[in-house]
Write a protein that holds these residues in place. Structure first.
Motif, PDB file in Angstrom:
ATOM      1  N   GLU A  73       0.537  -1.223  -0.196  1.00  0.00           N
ATOM      2  CA  GLU A  73       0.196   0.056  -0.223  1.00  0.00           C
ATOM      3  C   GLU A  73       0.487   1.504  -0.296  1.00  0.00           C
ATOM      4  O   GLU A  73       0.082   2.262  -0.976  1.00  0.00           O
ATOM      5  CB  GLU A  73      -1.522   0.252   1.301  1.00  0.00           C
ATOM      6  N   ARG A  74       1.826   1.137   0.383  1.00  0.00           N
ATOM      7  CA  ARG A  74       2.773   2.694   0.417  1.00  0.00           C
ATOM      8  C   ARG A  74       3.228   2.625  -0.303  1.00  0.00           C
ATOM      9  O   ARG A  74       3.552   4.206  -1.201  1.00  0.00           O
ATOM     10  CB  ARG A  74       3.828   1.821   1.939  1.00  0.00           C
ATOM     11  N   VAL A  75       4.207   1.562  -0.966  1.00  0.00           N
ATOM     12  CA  VAL A  75       4.761   1.813  -2.108  1.00  0.00           C
ATOM     13  C   VAL A  75       3.495   2.262  -3.259  1.00  0.00           C
ATOM     14  O   VAL A  75       3.752   3.521  -4.697  1.00  0.00           O
ATOM     15  CB  VAL A  75       5.184   0.220  -3.051  1.00  0.00           C
ATOM     16  N   ARG A  76       2.747   1.979  -3.488  1.00  0.00           N
ATOM     17  CA  ARG A  76       1.251   2.244  -4.434  1.00  0.00           C
ATOM     18  C   ARG A  76       1.000   3.821  -4.259  1.00  0.00           C
ATOM     19  O   ARG A  76       1.155   4.445  -5.277  1.00  0.00           O
ATOM     20  CB  ARG A  76       0.275   1.526  -3.909  1.00  0.00           C
ATOM     21  N   ALA A  77       0.867   3.939  -2.620  1.00  0.00           N
ATOM     22  CA  ALA A  77       0.553   5.707  -2.234  1.00  0.00           C
ATOM     23  C   ALA A  77       1.348   6.409  -3.144  1.00  0.00           C
ATOM     24  O   ALA A  77       1.586   7.683  -3.369  1.00  0.00           O
ATOM     25  CB  ALA A  77       0.442   5.640  -0.969  1.00  0.00           C
ATOM     26  N   LEU A  78       2.972   6.195  -2.788  1.00  0.00           N
ATOM     27  CA  LEU A  78       3.807   7.284  -3.074  1.00  0.00           C
ATOM     28  C   LEU A  78       3.963   7.265  -4.266  1.00  0.00           C
ATOM     29  O   LEU A  78       4.466   7.815  -5.280  1.00  0.00           O
ATOM     30  CB  LEU A  78       5.429   6.557  -2.946  1.00  0.00           C
ATOM     31  N   ALA A  79       3.626   6.247  -5.262  1.00  0.00           N
ATOM     32  CA  ALA A  79       3.534   5.863  -7.050  1.00  0.00           C
ATOM     33  C   ALA A  79       2.795   7.051  -7.437  1.00  0.00           C
ATOM     34  O   ALA A  79       2.646   8.162  -8.379  1.00  0.00           O
ATOM     35  CB  ALA A  79       3.493   4.836  -7.164  1.00  0.00           C
ATOM     36  N   ARG A  80       2.014   6.976  -6.809  1.00  0.00           N
ATOM     37  CA  ARG A  80      -0.078   7.748  -6.915  1.00  0.00           C
ATOM     38  C   ARG A  80       0.446   9.833  -6.403  1.00  0.00           C
ATOM     39  O   ARG A  80       0.378  10.585  -7.597  1.00  0.00           O
ATOM     40  CB  ARG A  80      -1.239   7.415  -6.254  1.00  0.00           C
ATOM     41  N   VAL A  81       0.610   9.795  -5.597  1.00  0.00           N
ATOM     42  CA  VAL A  81       1.126  10.710  -5.072  1.00  0.00           C
ATOM     43  C   VAL A  81       2.286  12.195  -5.814  1.00  0.00           C
ATOM     44  O   VAL A  81       3.073  12.378  -6.807  1.00  0.00           O
ATOM     45  CB  VAL A  81       1.546  11.365  -3.775  1.00  0.00           C
TER      46      VAL A  81
END
Length: 321
Positions: free
Chosen positions: A253-261
Motif C-alpha cells: 500500500e505504501r509503494v502504491r500510495a507513493l507512486a500515486r503522489v
C-alpha cells in the motif's frame, strides 16, 4: 539565477531535509539501527559540528568552490518522531551550494567530498556503491559515534551538457537543547510559532497538503505530537511547515500510495527526486518551481507515510500558481 538553477537548488535543499534521516534519537534506536543514548547538545554545538564536517569535505577540493548558504536553516523541529521522543527536540541542518566552478565539475566535487569523509572514518548510510557512471551522482553518509548525517549531491542544471550544481548538507541528530527535558516544555516562541488562521503561507501549505492527501488516496492518522502547522524563523527568513501522517499501511500500500503522489507531482509540474532510505522505499522530494515550496514524503518505521510541506512566507498569496 535562471530557472533550471532555481529548480536544482530547490531539489538540493529538499534532499538535505528528508524526514527519514533523523539521526540519533532519545532512547530506542538511531537511524543506523543501533541502540542510541540520549542526545543533549545546544544549537551552537550542533551548528559548529555540522560546519566542521562540511569543512572536512571542501578544504582540499580542486577546483576550489565558493560556499553559498542554503536556507531556511539551520535550526528546525525534529520531524521524524517514530520513537515518540519529547516534542521539544530540534535538529540542525546546515547546507551549502558549491558555486564558482564549472558545472561540469559538480560530479568531481561530490567524489572529492566522499573521499574526504571516508578518510575521516565516516560511513555510508545506504547499502551498495555509488553509481558514478552518470553525470549526477549523490552520496549519503554518517559520522560515528555522534551520528550526524550528511550528503553530497548534484542538481541538474543542463542535462544535455552534463552540467550540475553540487551541494553539501549535514543534519544533526534530533536533540533536546539544555534546559528542555520533557514534552511539556514549550518551544521558544521567537523561533516556532503557530501561524494565524488567515496567514497566506499557512493557507498555501494546507492547500498543498489537501492535494497530496487526495493523491495518496489513503486515510490520515490522528495528529501526532510535533505535527501540524508551525512557523519557523531564522536568520535566513521565515517559513511555514505543515507535517502530518497517514494511517499505517502495508508495504504494498505504501509503494502504491507513493507512486500515486509522485504521478500527481509530475502532472502538476513539480520537480521530483528520490532519496534512498533505510526503510527501503525511496522518499519522494518535490520542489515547486515558482513558489519555492518543498514537499518531503517518506515511509515511516511505523508503517505510516509522513508528509512535510515547507513554504516561504514571502511566496505567492495563493497555492494556485
Amino acid at each position: 539565477m535562471n530557472l533550471p538553477r532555481i529548480i536544482a537548488t530547490a531539489a538540493l535543499l529538499a534532499m538535505t531535509t528528508t524526514m527519514t534521516a533523523c539521526g540519533a534519537q532519545e532512547g530506542g534506536q538511531n537511524t543506523s539501527g543501533k541502540p542510541s543514548k540520549k542526545v543533549t547538545m545546544n544549537e551552537q554545538q550542533a551548528i559548529d559540528r555540522a560546519e566542521e564536517i562540511i569543512q572536512q569535505a571542501v578544504e582540499g577540493m580542486s577546483p576550489k568552490p565558493t560556499l553559498e548558504r542554503m536556507g531556511p536553516l539551520p535550526v528546525g523541529p525534529c520531524i521524524a518522531r517514530d520513537d515518540h521522543g519529547p516534542d521539544d527536540r530540534v535538529q540542525v541542518t546546515v547546507a551549502y551550494k558549491l558555486t564558482g566552478v564549472p558545472g561540469s565539475e559538480a560530479k568531481n566535487l561530490v567524489r572529492q567530498a566522499r573521499d574526504a569523509w571516508l578518510k575521516q572514518g565516516y560511513k555510508y548510510n545506504t547499502s551498495g556503491e555509488v553509481d558514478w557512471s552518470g553525470p549526477f551522482p549523490a552520496i549519503y553518509m554518517r559520522t560515528e559515534p555522534d551520528d550526524f548525517w550528511m550528503d553530497a549531491m548534484t542538481g541538474v542544471v543542463d542535462r544535455a551538457k552534463g552540467e550540475g550544481l553540487a551541494s553539501i548538507g549535514v543534519k544533526s541528530p534530533c536533540f533536546l537543547p539544555p534546559g528542555k527535558a520533557s514534552a511539556s516544555t514549550a518551544a521558544d516562541p521567537a523561533a516556532f510559532e503557530t501561524p494565524q488562521a488567515d496567514d497566506p503561507a499557512a493557507r498555501r501549505a494546507l492547500a498543498h497538503s489537501s492535494r497530496i492527501y487526495d493523491a495518496l488516496r489513503v486515510g490520515s492518522a490522528p495528529t501526532q505530537p510535533g505535527e501540524g502547522l508551525s512557523t519557523v524563523r531564522d536568520e535566513s527568513g521565515t517559513s511555514v511547515h505543515h507535517t502530518w501522517s497517514t494511517e499505517p499501511l502495508s508495504e504494498e500500500e505504501r509503494v502504491r500510495a507513493l507512486a500515486r503522489v509522485e504521478a500527481y507531482f509530475q502532472s502538476a509540474g513539480w520537480k521530483v527526486r528520490h532519496m534512498p532510505t533505510l526503510e527501503g522505499t525511496p522518499a519522494v522530494v518535490a520542489g515547486h518551481p515558482e513558489e519555492r515550496t518543498v514537499v518531503q514524503i517518506a515511509a515511516s518505521t511505523t508503517g505510516a507515510v509522513r508528509v512535510a510541506v515547507t513554504t516561504p512566507v514571502d511566496g505567492p498569496s495563493s497555492a494556485d500558481v
